[in-house]
Write a protein that holds these residues in place. Sequence first.
Motif, PDB file in Angstrom:
ATOM      1  N   VAL A   1      -6.255   0.396 -11.503  1.00 17.69           N
ATOM      2  CA  VAL A   1      -6.389  -0.211 -10.182  1.00 17.69           C
ATOM      3  C   VAL A   1      -5.916  -1.653 -10.219  1.00 17.69           C
ATOM      4  O   VAL A   1      -5.311  -2.150  -9.257  1.00 17.69           O
ATOM      5  N   TRP A   2      -6.178  -2.324 -11.336  1.00 20.54           N
ATOM      6  CA  TRP A   2      -5.759  -3.720 -11.445  1.00 20.54           C
ATOM      7  C   TRP A   2      -4.248  -3.851 -11.340  1.00 20.54           C
ATOM      8  O   TRP A   2      -3.743  -4.824 -10.791  1.00 20.54           O
ATOM      9  N   SER A   3      -3.518  -2.893 -11.856  1.00 14.83           N
ATOM     10  CA  SER A   3      -2.060  -2.952 -11.789  1.00 14.83           C
ATOM     11  C   SER A   3      -1.554  -2.820 -10.350  1.00 14.83           C
ATOM     12  O   SER A   3      -0.466  -3.282 -10.028  1.00 14.83           O
ATOM     13  N   TRP A   4      -2.372  -2.180  -9.486  1.00 15.75           N
ATOM     14  CA  TRP A   4      -1.990  -2.122  -8.077  1.00 15.75           C
ATOM     15  C   TRP A   4      -1.920  -3.522  -7.471  1.00 15.75           C
ATOM     16  O   TRP A   4      -1.124  -3.781  -6.578  1.00 15.75           O
ATOM     17  N   LEU A   5      -2.798  -4.404  -7.967  1.00 12.57           N
ATOM     18  CA  LEU A   5      -2.900  -5.748  -7.395  1.00 12.57           C
ATOM     19  C   LEU A   5      -1.891  -6.723  -7.986  1.00 12.57           C
ATOM     20  O   LEU A   5      -1.747  -7.841  -7.475  1.00 12.57           O
ATOM     21  N   ASP A   6      -1.230  -6.324  -9.041  1.00  9.18           N
ATOM     22  CA  ASP A   6      -0.278  -7.198  -9.715  1.00  9.18           C
ATOM     23  C   ASP A   6       1.066  -7.127  -8.994  1.00  9.18           C
ATOM     24  O   ASP A   6       1.926  -6.296  -9.314  1.00  9.18           O
ATOM     25  N   ILE A   7       1.271  -8.017  -8.042  1.00  6.79           N
ATOM     26  CA  ILE A   7       2.473  -7.957  -7.207  1.00  6.79           C
ATOM     27  C   ILE A   7       3.666  -8.654  -7.867  1.00  6.79           C
ATOM     28  O   ILE A   7       4.722  -8.795  -7.242  1.00  6.79           O
ATOM     29  N   ARG A   8       3.507  -9.056  -9.130  1.00  4.59           N
ATOM     30  CA  ARG A   8       4.645  -9.670  -9.819  1.00  4.59           C
ATOM     31  C   ARG A   8       5.796  -8.692  -9.991  1.00  4.59           C
ATOM     32  O   ARG A   8       6.937  -9.105 -10.198  1.00  4.59           O
TER      33      ARG A   8
ATOM     34  N   VAL B   1       0.834  -1.207   0.000  1.00  5.11           N
ATOM     35  CA  VAL B   1       0.000   0.000   0.000  1.00  5.11           C
ATOM     36  C   VAL B   1       0.867   1.254   0.000  1.00  5.11           C
ATOM     37  O   VAL B   1       0.612   2.212  -0.751  1.00  5.11           O
ATOM     38  N   VAL B   2       1.901   1.257   0.807  1.00  6.40           N
ATOM     39  CA  VAL B   2       2.769   2.433   0.876  1.00  6.40           C
ATOM     40  C   VAL B   2       3.530   2.610  -0.438  1.00  6.40           C
ATOM     41  O   VAL B   2       3.698   3.733  -0.926  1.00  6.40           O
ATOM     42  N   PHE B   3       3.977   1.500  -1.026  1.00 11.17           N
ATOM     43  CA  PHE B   3       4.678   1.601  -2.307  1.00 11.17           C
ATOM     44  C   PHE B   3       3.765   2.206  -3.371  1.00 11.17           C
ATOM     45  O   PHE B   3       4.172   3.083  -4.139  1.00 11.17           O
ATOM     46  N   ILE B   4       2.520   1.751  -3.427  1.00 12.38           N
ATOM     47  CA  ILE B   4       1.566   2.289  -4.403  1.00 12.38           C
ATOM     48  C   ILE B   4       1.330   3.771  -4.146  1.00 12.38           C
ATOM     49  O   ILE B   4       1.244   4.575  -5.086  1.00 12.38           O
TER      50      ILE B   4
ATOM     51  N   GLY C   1      12.978 -10.466 -11.757  1.00 15.17           N
ATOM     52  CA  GLY C   1      11.567 -10.631 -12.057  1.00 15.17           C
ATOM     53  C   GLY C   1      11.034  -9.485 -12.887  1.00 15.17           C
ATOM     54  O   GLY C   1      11.751  -8.555 -13.256  1.00 15.17           O
ATOM     55  N   GLU C   2       9.750  -9.560 -13.178  1.00 14.32           N
ATOM     56  CA  GLU C   2       9.108  -8.591 -14.061  1.00 14.32           C
ATOM     57  C   GLU C   2       9.063  -7.200 -13.427  1.00 14.32           C
ATOM     58  O   GLU C   2       8.743  -7.039 -12.249  1.00 14.32           O
ATOM     59  N   LEU C   3       9.368  -6.209 -14.244  1.00 16.35           N
ATOM     60  CA  LEU C   3       9.299  -4.815 -13.823  1.00 16.35           C
ATOM     61  C   LEU C   3       7.936  -4.216 -14.144  1.00 16.35           C
ATOM     62  O   LEU C   3       7.303  -4.572 -15.142  1.00 16.35           O
ATOM     63  N   SER C   4       7.503  -3.292 -13.319  1.00 15.40           N
ATOM     64  CA  SER C   4       6.433  -2.361 -13.688  1.00 15.40           C
ATOM     65  C   SER C   4       7.087  -0.996 -13.840  1.00 15.40           C
ATOM     66  O   SER C   4       8.243  -0.806 -13.478  1.00 15.40           O
ATOM     67  N   ARG C   5       6.340  -0.026 -14.357  1.00 16.07           N
ATOM     68  CA  ARG C   5       6.921   1.305 -14.470  1.00 16.07           C
ATOM     69  C   ARG C   5       7.221   1.861 -13.080  1.00 16.07           C
ATOM     70  O   ARG C   5       8.186   2.611 -12.896  1.00 16.07           O
ATOM     71  N   ALA C   6       6.440   1.463 -12.093  1.00 20.90           N
ATOM     72  CA  ALA C   6       6.666   1.953 -10.732  1.00 20.90           C
ATOM     73  C   ALA C   6       7.984   1.432 -10.173  1.00 20.90           C
ATOM     74  O   ALA C   6       8.769   2.198  -9.590  1.00 20.90           O
TER      75      ALA C   6
END
Length: 275
Positions: free
Chosen positions: A74-81, A61-64, A259-264
């Motif tokens: 919002v769905w990308s928030w849940l993608d913890i990969r 939550v804090v990271f988001i 592992g997989e990166l997100s833009r965040a």
Amino acid sequence: MSPLEQSIAIGPLGMSLGQLLLIVVLIVALTVGAWLGRRRQVRVGDSLFNALLIGLVGARVVFIALYWESYDSVWSWLDIRDRGFEPLAGLAAAAPYLAWRLWRFPAERKALAGAVVSGAMAWSLTAGALTVMHTQQTSLPTTPLTASSGETLPLSTIRDQADQQPMVVNLWASWCPPCRREMPMLEQAQQERDDVTFVFVNQGENTATLKHFLEQESLALDHVYRDPNMAFGQEVGAMAMPTTLYFDANGTLIDTHFGELSRATLDRSLEQIDP
């Protein structure tokens, strides 16, 4: 073990050393908690798992909250990969729960406190040793990479040709699903950040396969090189893919991501190497 080693491969599965350490710490804490609780006929396993869950949720939550502009839905928030977590926030979230358990349930105190302390000690010892090994690597890897022209050159030469900018080095392969998913995002980041050199090091594939993949996915990437014998991957300890390395302008390894990166998660690591 390489000073840079970031991951291990278990058959077709890959695991970062951070994940492995977390599992080891949990096993140590559960074992000590079960041993101390046996005499008092109490079980603290549920309390430990609840604390872990609370910590993970708090860290996510804090990271988001810190990088919410880098997420597109919002769905990308849940993608913890993408492994986007703030560890200190996780500790801060789990601590009140553990304190409440220790205060509210006196019978659990010795076993739960012993489990937490032993887990913390296991983490400190193992993570500390890895940190020392990590800091031993102060220069760029020396394994030569193969350009599309057939020329071989080390990462230091690529860095010099790019005016010694900070570098993001992504190890990938076309058969790797998370590698394929993160490529469009990395392409966009490369186009947006002219102050950082993005280098894409393909692991073990031939020129034809590489070219076909880039054309099929309509990817326009600069600085694409091959590591045909995966010697570069072995030198940096990347036993599984994707692995991304972040070097500052001096060529010092600052951060890594298995592992997989997100833009965040990319943006968080870029903050550490920004000139």
